[in-house]
Design a protein around this motif. Structure first.
Motif, PDB file in Angstrom:
ATOM      1  N   ARG A  50     -26.002 -19.609  58.117  1.00 44.72           N
ATOM      2  CA  ARG A  50     -25.341 -18.300  58.240  1.00 44.72           C
ATOM      3  C   ARG A  50     -24.869 -18.070  59.669  1.00 44.72           C
ATOM      4  NH1 ARG A  50     -27.396 -13.001  55.504  1.00 44.72           N
ATOM      5  NH2 ARG A  50     -25.271 -12.549  56.239  1.00 44.72           N
ATOM      6  N   MET A  51     -25.687 -18.487  60.624  1.00 41.01           N
ATOM      7  CA  MET A  51     -25.288 -18.373  62.025  1.00 41.01           C
ATOM      8  C   MET A  51     -24.020 -19.178  62.296  1.00 41.01           C
ATOM      9  SD  MET A  51     -28.932 -18.663  64.072  1.00 41.01           S
ATOM     10  CE  MET A  51     -28.093 -18.698  65.666  1.00 41.01           C
ATOM     11  N   SER A  52     -23.995 -20.394  61.777  1.00 39.63           N
ATOM     12  CA  SER A  52     -22.841 -21.267  61.964  1.00 39.63           C
ATOM     13  C   SER A  52     -21.578 -20.635  61.393  1.00 39.63           C
ATOM     14  CB  SER A  52     -23.109 -22.620  61.305  1.00 39.63           C
ATOM     15  OG  SER A  52     -21.971 -23.453  61.379  1.00 39.63           O
ATOM     16  N   SER A  53     -21.690 -20.100  60.185  1.00 37.65           N
ATOM     17  CA  SER A  53     -20.538 -19.467  59.538  1.00 37.65           C
ATOM     18  C   SER A  53     -20.066 -18.249  60.324  1.00 37.65           C
ATOM     19  CB  SER A  53     -20.898 -19.048  58.105  1.00 37.65           C
ATOM     20  OG  SER A  53     -21.224 -20.175  57.319  1.00 37.65           O
ATOM     21  N   LYS A  54     -21.010 -17.488  60.861  1.00 35.20           N
ATOM     22  CA  LYS A  54     -20.666 -16.290  61.619  1.00 35.20           C
ATOM     23  C   LYS A  54     -19.957 -16.647  62.916  1.00 35.20           C
ATOM     24  CE  LYS A  54     -20.727 -11.830  62.184  1.00 35.20           C
ATOM     25  NZ  LYS A  54     -20.013 -10.908  61.272  1.00 35.20           N
ATOM     26  N   ILE A  55     -20.421 -17.684  63.579  1.00 35.43           N
ATOM     27  CA  ILE A  55     -19.787 -18.134  64.819  1.00 35.43           C
ATOM     28  C   ILE A  55     -18.335 -18.505  64.570  1.00 35.43           C
ATOM     29  CG2 ILE A  55     -19.732 -20.011  66.524  1.00 35.43           C
ATOM     30  CD1 ILE A  55     -22.813 -20.009  66.389  1.00 35.43           C
TER      31      ILE A  55
END
Length: 215
Positions: A158-163
């Motif tokens: 989720r962090m990766s997608s948000k970045i």
């Protein structure tokens, strides 16, 4: 030019809008900027941090914060160095290039992605301080706090997608934590997708940050 004066380097000590114009139009070779605006603004920021949290920023090597001087040439000159960008003076007329419009803080968008989830009290102060800083600076902050996920890998995904989402929408700056290689890959993709986005790391990922040349 006939006397060889074209070889003389023209410079100045101290910067003002007129000198900025000369630098922007490559009519002056260098300027030594005292960064006088930072003398007071940095002091206020540091004092506010101490009064509100009781904390101080870790001193640099030598224990002294140096706000200047800065040696400026056409290669590192930016419009943010112009005093005019800090004033609302409609009567001022300066011969600036057409693309040197000042950026007001309310047009700046900063994104944040960290691994601290809701329920983790450590991150309460981090989110609170970030939101208060955005209010104080008058910027648009995009800093969502994730709910606990079914696994740590799911959180990192989720962090990766948000970045990548923030990078794609065109934020001006981005701060992240880097607790896993998945985040490293996302940051690298962001750098490729939008090289103009300034990225810095906080809390986790010091070595990875150095390898990625983050702020």
């Amino acid at each position: 030019e006939t006397s060889g004066c074209n070889q003389v380097k023209l410079g100045s000590f101290g910067i003002n809008p007129n000198i900025g114009s000369l630098m922007a139009n490559e009519k002056m070779d260098f300027v030594i900027d005292q960064n006088h605006l930072l003398h007071s603004s940095t002091a206020v920021q540091f004092a506010t941090l101490y009064v509100t949290t009781g904390l101080v920023i870790t001193p640099p090597q030598g224990g002294v914060y140096l706000s200047g001087p800065t040696f400026i040439t056409k290669d590192n000159f930016t419009k943010e160095m112009l005093s005019i960008c800090n004033k609302e003076d409609t009567n001022r007329t300066i011969d600036l290039p057409p693309d040197y419009g000042c950026i007001h803080s309310n047009k700046i968008s900063i994104g944040g992605v960290v691994h601290g989830t809701t329920g983790d009290k450590f991150w309460d102060a981090v989110f609170s301080a970030a939101n208060q800083s955005a209010i104080d600076m008058g910027i648009d902050l995009k800093f969502d706090r994730f709910e606990p996920q079914e696994s740590i890998k799911a959180l990192y995904k989720r962090m990766s997608s948000k970045i990548l989402s923030l990078c794609d929408t065109g934020v001006d700056g981005l701060f992240v934590t880097i607790p896993d290689d998945v985040i490293v890959e996302a940051v690298m993709k962001c750098q490729e997708l939008n090289p103009n986005v300034q990225i810095l790391s906080i809390n986790a990922g010091y070595e990875e940050s150095k390898k990625l040349n983050l702020i």
